[in-house]
Write an enzyme that holds these catalytic residues in place. Structure first.
Site, PDB file in Angstrom:
ATOM      1  N   ASP A   1      67.692  -2.244 -17.312  1.00  0.00           N
ATOM      2  CA  ASP A   1      68.943  -2.978 -17.120  1.00  0.00           C
ATOM      3  C   ASP A   1      68.742  -4.365 -17.706  1.00  0.00           C
ATOM      4  O   ASP A   1      67.889  -5.123 -17.243  1.00  0.00           O
ATOM      5  CB  ASP A   1      69.290  -3.090 -15.628  1.00  0.00           C
TER       6      ASP A   1
ATOM      7  N   ASP B   1      76.959   7.436 -10.716  1.00  0.00           N
ATOM      8  CA  ASP B   1      76.365   6.545  -9.721  1.00  0.00           C
ATOM      9  C   ASP B   1      76.730   7.081  -8.347  1.00  0.00           C
ATOM     10  O   ASP B   1      77.910   7.303  -8.053  1.00  0.00           O
ATOM     11  CB  ASP B   1      76.896   5.121  -9.871  1.00  0.00           C
TER      12      ASP B   1
END
Length: 251
Positions: free
Chosen positions: A130, A11
């Site tokens: 997600d 990330d």
């Protein structure tokens, strides 16, 4: 049988690798190019870079990072985060990424998945899902970095994007993310059984058994992990050795 893949996830926020828990409480984990190079040298099969920066000017920053990564490593890598249209996708692929990951933009305009697959090839298009469970039941799709709930069922959405031409699904359990308690095996298995394309299990890896369970019980084609690799709790070599000893075919 196709070999299973081990994929570290990085990330990236403001040009740095970060790691959080349940999508928040971020801490610094290094330079993306150096992290990518290390994983490439250690035998990772692929890498995923997810840009989580909200600034509107990030496109040039990300493209420059992609070029630096592409010049440094020799394994495939996927880049996602804020890709809104075909031009954005083209810029990232031209900068050197092998694949792009679409989430919010795909939910907002599902035709983008089909158009991107037709222009760049399905093998370049990963749809990231997600998902968060509703009171322990069905998993709903979330967008905007996990901040906005939709009414889409995660399994149904996986089928939809597969039909539209996505080449792969990156399935992240938001409930498990960063907890190190293991992947959501039931959800991973349901998605894997619902589609004919590879599914990458993500969210919750805390040890070797979790990776093994994701690939076997969960039916995933690949497992993605972040903190256990970033903070050197496990190496890629240890992981592959463990899986081979248990009969899992890895690269």
């Amino acid at each position: 049988m196709l070999a299973k893949r081990i994929i570290p996830c990085l990330d990236v926020k403001d040009g740095r690798v970060v790691k959080g828990i349940n999508f928040v409480n971020l801490r610094d984990a290094g330079d993306p190019v150096q992290c990518g190079l290390r994983y490439s040298e250690e035998g990772a099969d692929e890498l995923v870079f997810l840009d989580i920066t909200a600034s509107s000017d990030r496109r040039k920053i990300v493209a420059e990072m992609v070029r630096r990564v592409a010049d440094s490593i020799n394994i495939p890598f996927t880049v996602g985060g804020g890709l809104r249209n075909l031009e954005d996708i083209q810029d990232i692929l031209r900068s050197g990424a092998d694949k792009v990951s679409l989430n919010t933009s795909a939910v907002s305009d599902p035709s983008l998945v089909q158009r991107a697959a037709e222009r760049f090839g399905s093998q370049c298009i990963v749809v990231a899902i997600d998902a968060r469970r509703e009171n322990g039941g069905a998993a709903k799709v979330y967008t905007h970095g996990g901040r906005e709930r939709t009414d889409r069922d995660a399994v149904d959405w996986a089928k939809t994007v597969a039909d539209l031409g996505a080449g792969e699904i990156l399935l992240t359990s938001m409930d498990a993310d960063g907890t190190k308690k293991g992947y959501d095996i039931e959800l991973t298995r349901r998605v894997s059984e619902a589609v004919q394309i590879p599914v990458i299990a993500s969210g919750g890896a805390g040890g070797l058994e979790h990776l093994y369970e994701g690939l076997t019980e969960g039916g995933a084609s690949a497992v993605l992990a972040a903190s256990i690799f970033h903070f050197r709790e496990l190496t890629i070599a240890e992981t592959k050795s463990f899986l081979r000893e248990r009969g899992v075919v890895v690269r």
